[in-house]
Write a protein that holds these residues in place. Sequence first.
Motif, mmCIF file in Angstrom:
data_model
loop_
_atom_site.group_PDB
_atom_site.id
_atom_site.type_symbol
_atom_site.label_atom_id
_atom_site.label_comp_id
_atom_site.label_asym_id
_atom_site.label_seq_id
_atom_site.Cartn_x
_atom_site.Cartn_y
_atom_site.Cartn_z
ATOM 1 N N GLY A 1 57.328 72.701 2.149
ATOM 2 C CA GLY A 1 57.668 73.981 1.546
ATOM 3 C C GLY A 1 58.916 74.595 2.144
ATOM 4 O O GLY A 1 59.327 74.273 3.272
ATOM 5 N N ASP A 2 59.560 75.463 1.348
ATOM 6 C CA ASP A 2 60.765 76.174 1.773
ATOM 7 C C ASP A 2 60.368 77.595 2.163
ATOM 8 O O ASP A 2 59.673 78.288 1.406
ATOM 9 N N THR A 3 60.831 78.026 3.309
ATOM 10 C CA THR A 3 60.439 79.336 3.821
ATOM 11 C C THR A 3 61.654 80.064 4.379
ATOM 12 O O THR A 3 62.464 79.468 5.116
ATOM 13 N N TYR A 4 61.766 81.346 4.034
ATOM 14 C CA TYR A 4 62.777 82.192 4.670
ATOM 15 C C TYR A 4 62.213 82.696 5.996
ATOM 16 O O TYR A 4 61.149 83.332 6.035
ATOM 17 N N LEU A 5 62.918 82.411 7.077
ATOM 18 C CA LEU A 5 62.419 82.718 8.421
ATOM 19 C C LEU A 5 62.944 84.036 8.965
ATOM 20 O O LEU A 5 62.504 84.475 10.038
ATOM 21 N N GLY A 6 63.874 84.661 8.274
ATOM 22 C CA GLY A 6 64.412 85.932 8.747
ATOM 23 C C GLY A 6 65.651 86.315 7.975
ATOM 24 O O GLY A 6 66.287 85.472 7.318
ATOM 25 N N LEU B 1 73.077 90.594 2.174
ATOM 26 C CA LEU B 1 72.227 90.147 3.278
ATOM 27 C C LEU B 1 72.603 88.741 3.704
ATOM 28 O O LEU B 1 73.251 87.986 2.974
ATOM 29 N N ILE B 2 72.187 88.412 4.929
ATOM 30 C CA ILE B 2 72.273 87.052 5.452
ATOM 31 C C ILE B 2 70.863 86.628 5.813
ATOM 32 O O ILE B 2 70.080 87.421 6.351
ATOM 33 N N SER B 3 70.490 85.407 5.455
ATOM 34 C CA SER B 3 69.125 84.943 5.689
ATOM 35 C C SER B 3 69.151 83.520 6.231
ATOM 36 O O SER B 3 70.157 82.813 6.131
ATOM 37 N N PHE B 4 68.021 83.119 6.813
ATOM 38 C CA PHE B 4 67.873 81.772 7.365
ATOM 39 C C PHE B 4 66.660 81.133 6.711
ATOM 40 O O PHE B 4 65.573 81.729 6.666
ATOM 41 N N GLN B 5 66.855 79.895 6.207
ATOM 42 C CA GLN B 5 65.811 79.215 5.441
ATOM 43 C C GLN B 5 65.560 77.826 6.006
ATOM 44 O O GLN B 5 66.496 77.104 6.375
ATOM 45 N N GLU B 6 64.289 77.474 6.116
ATOM 46 C CA GLU B 6 63.924 76.085 6.402
ATOM 47 C C GLU B 6 63.533 75.418 5.088
ATOM 48 O O GLU B 6 62.895 76.039 4.227
ATOM 49 N N ARG B 7 63.912 74.156 4.934
ATOM 50 C CA ARG B 7 63.611 73.446 3.691
ATOM 51 C C ARG B 7 63.013 72.080 4.049
ATOM 52 O O ARG B 7 63.520 71.373 4.924
ATOM 53 N N GLY B 8 61.910 71.722 3.368
ATOM 54 C CA GLY B 8 61.290 70.441 3.647
ATOM 55 C C GLY B 8 60.117 70.150 2.748
ATOM 56 O O GLY B 8 59.786 70.916 1.827
ATOM 57 N N SER B 9 59.460 69.042 3.021
ATOM 58 C CA SER B 9 58.378 68.551 2.163
ATOM 59 C C SER B 9 57.151 69.447 2.194
ATOM 60 O O SER B 9 56.342 69.430 1.268
ATOM 61 N N SER C 1 63.151 78.323 21.724
ATOM 62 C CA SER C 1 62.161 77.349 21.248
ATOM 63 C C SER C 1 61.839 77.543 19.771
ATOM 64 O O SER C 1 61.325 78.598 19.364
ATOM 65 N N ASP C 2 62.157 76.544 18.948
ATOM 66 C CA ASP C 2 61.723 76.452 17.542
ATOM 67 C C ASP C 2 62.204 77.600 16.669
ATOM 68 O O ASP C 2 61.647 77.853 15.599
ATOM 69 N N GLY C 3 63.213 78.321 17.080
ATOM 70 C CA GLY C 3 63.726 79.418 16.266
ATOM 71 C C GLY C 3 65.183 79.673 16.577
ATOM 72 O O GLY C 3 65.792 79.026 17.440
ATOM 73 N N TRP C 4 65.753 80.632 15.872
ATOM 74 C CA TRP C 4 67.186 80.879 15.983
ATOM 75 C C TRP C 4 67.452 82.388 16.079
ATOM 76 O O TRP C 4 66.674 83.205 15.549
ATOM 77 N N SER C 5 68.537 82.739 16.695
ATOM 78 C CA SER C 5 69.109 84.075 16.539
ATOM 79 C C SER C 5 70.396 83.912 15.736
ATOM 80 O O SER C 5 71.156 82.961 15.946
ATOM 81 N N VAL C 6 70.600 84.813 14.792
ATOM 82 C CA VAL C 6 71.761 84.761 13.899
ATOM 83 C C VAL C 6 72.492 86.093 14.027
ATOM 84 O O VAL C 6 71.877 87.161 13.933
ATOM 85 N N VAL D 1 77.812 93.406 12.692
ATOM 86 C CA VAL D 1 77.677 93.656 11.262
ATOM 87 C C VAL D 1 76.241 93.413 10.810
ATOM 88 O O VAL D 1 75.720 94.110 9.942
ATOM 89 N N GLY D 2 75.603 92.435 11.408
ATOM 90 C CA GLY D 2 74.201 92.148 11.109
ATOM 91 C C GLY D 2 73.682 91.101 12.076
ATOM 92 O O GLY D 2 74.429 90.207 12.489
ATOM 93 N N GLU D 3 72.400 91.191 12.469
ATOM 94 C CA GLU D 3 71.807 90.168 13.326
ATOM 95 C C GLU D 3 70.287 90.212 13.209
ATOM 96 O O GLU D 3 69.700 91.239 12.862
ATOM 97 N N PHE D 4 69.659 89.062 13.492
ATOM 98 C CA PHE D 4 68.204 88.971 13.450
ATOM 99 C C PHE D 4 67.770 87.736 14.215
ATOM 100 O O PHE D 4 68.581 86.845 14.525
#
Length: 732
Positions: free
Chosen positions: A240-245, A230-238, A266-271, A282-285
Amino acid sequence: MDELDGPWTRISIKRPRVSLRNGTYNNIGSSDRLIYTNSNSDYLEVDSVRFELHNGGDAIELNGADFTMIDTDIVGHGPTAGLRAGSYFERESMTVAGNVFENVELRDYTDYDDLTLSDFEGDPRTNDGIIDDFEREELTEYSFDDEASLSDAAARNGMHGLDLDGNSNTSGAVRSDSGLGTYPGPDDIWEFWWNPQTTNQNFNVNFALQSGDLTEGFRVNVSLDDSNQLISFQERGSSGDTYLGQADLDIQTDTWYRTIVDGSRSDGWSVHVDTGEGSSVVGEFETDATQYTQYGTSGIAYWISGADRVYLDDIATRDTNPLNEEETPGTVVDDFEDGSLSEYTVSGADGTTASDTAAFRGSYGLELDGPSGGSGTIRSDSGLNAYPGQNDKWEFWWNPQTESEFFRVTFAIQSDDRSESLRLVTRLDSSTQYVQLQERGTNGDNYLGHADLDLAPGTWYRTVVDGTGADDWTISVDTGEGTATVGEFTSEPTQYTWYDRSGIAYWISGTDHVYLDDVTIRTEGEPSDDKPTLVVDDFEDGDLAEWTIPSQTGTVDTVTDSYDGSYALRCYDDGLTQAYANESNSPSVDYVPQPGDLWEFYVKLNTTSSNQTRFYFGRQGTGDDAGQYEIQLISDGTFRLVIDDGGSNGVVGTGTYDVNYDAGRWYRVRHWWQHPDKSADHVCELYDVAAGTEVATVSGDDGTWLDGDVGVWVTDSGDTSFDHVRILDRTG
């Protein structure tokens, strides 16, 4: 490669692999060349350089091969400055993009008659920016322990890529906060290329770093193991760390993949993950929105887990999302991912299978194994998503497993035996390697062009078949989008412009072994032309040179009273009349009816008083006693098909005896001769053209004659005209 940062004084380069980057050259005093290269200076790279010349001199004299110039300005102040192409310059290997010239002329000392200054400009400059392409000798912009090195094996393009090696179970990060050309920010569109070297893989790319320990930033994580990819996207900071997709992947080792990260929404990503421009996804989200909207553009870092290894290369920001610019992935003909060949019939070729070892990407590909199963063909006429036509642009990937290789891909198949089709032939042996295109059909088989190849077994190649031109094709072989062409040619035009989208087949010789995968239509072209009629004779040349006319009392001639056009054949003048095509003393008509044909002629009884008219086909020889079939129209109301065996006549099947023929009226006679649309051997239809109605149909079975010539015969009291003898559909 030696990298020379500007500014410079005059430089003379006499060795290969030198890179000039990121500088300004301001020359006031001399009118000579600022940068001189000789015939040994292959692989010169000029990247993001500005030349200011005040004296009319040359910015560069170019010699050697594989010259690259990108995002470079040459400005002449006062006298016109020069860009000089020396006598050893090789245009074929030049790469240029985004160059701007002001008050500059080309000073050409080459043998290229059509070389111009605009050839050195390339595509216009965009806002795309290289984050890192690793084309240098040191990683001075990064901090790391021993997890990373520059390696030619890790290069996707160019000389070097980044080799991230877990180094015997030691994980670690390679990080840069300054020194690169640019850095990706949260709102940017950017991409990176990666190539996994181990089946178990865990690495990530961190960007917009806000802290020294990677705990504040964004992370694209790739995780591959035996049970999960899998491929995932994570935000990391004070907070908390969260997987966004995330998205599941299906990845092969030692394959280059592209990941596009689009932060423009706005405030998000497509991967998105694929294998390059125009390839399948091959994969996208799309991610959820981030809580850390305050993060700005800053450092980038690549982390590798212990014992894992991955190559990285060509990390760049993009002005726009490249997926919006690229041609659509197209329509998959077959990617063999269902793991079966249920849509195909196999003849011979017992070594044919959908195999995981034959996959270019995904789980399965087509394996054609001649040594284990013999030569033969695998063919599909229905059941696939689509079939490539002659006017489409389509492609397939293939991987030769032996140094001697011979296989064919046949498309636009119009006949059961593939004798009407278009065929790509690929052949490799110790003395020659080539790809060629062949047309096959009723008018003869011809090779329309070929290109020599230089291939290695165990390597994936892509063949692109572009039929979107005017009745010809451009065939190219490469190793993927953006790679150098291995072989290419433009074919001669085909004579068979009516072949439509239909079957596809793969043939392998008994000694050879090849993998095939990802057969895809990239661009659907215009429909094929309507199938042309095959003209036996339309009499439009105004003569009967192709016909033998025996000595007789009646007259056979061309007349202007035709069904359509300028001329028709007429038998008249109160005497027995007859004429035969393809007799020994007459030139040949191009076509005659044969089994499998639907054919027709037009006939007009100019008198209906004692008029017996015959049209001969399947004629076996010369003279009145030649065996033949006869379509008879008799003024007493008869319409029938007769077989004449040279001694006696017999009606084939049924006849009609109550036709009310009108004098001077054109009728159309159509005959289906062992045609697949009809169950009887012979079906013959009489049609009133003016009324638009079928008058009679007769049918029967007889297989005595299976070829032969044509002729006409009219009784001595008759007067009959014939026109447009033609074959509408040839299936045999």
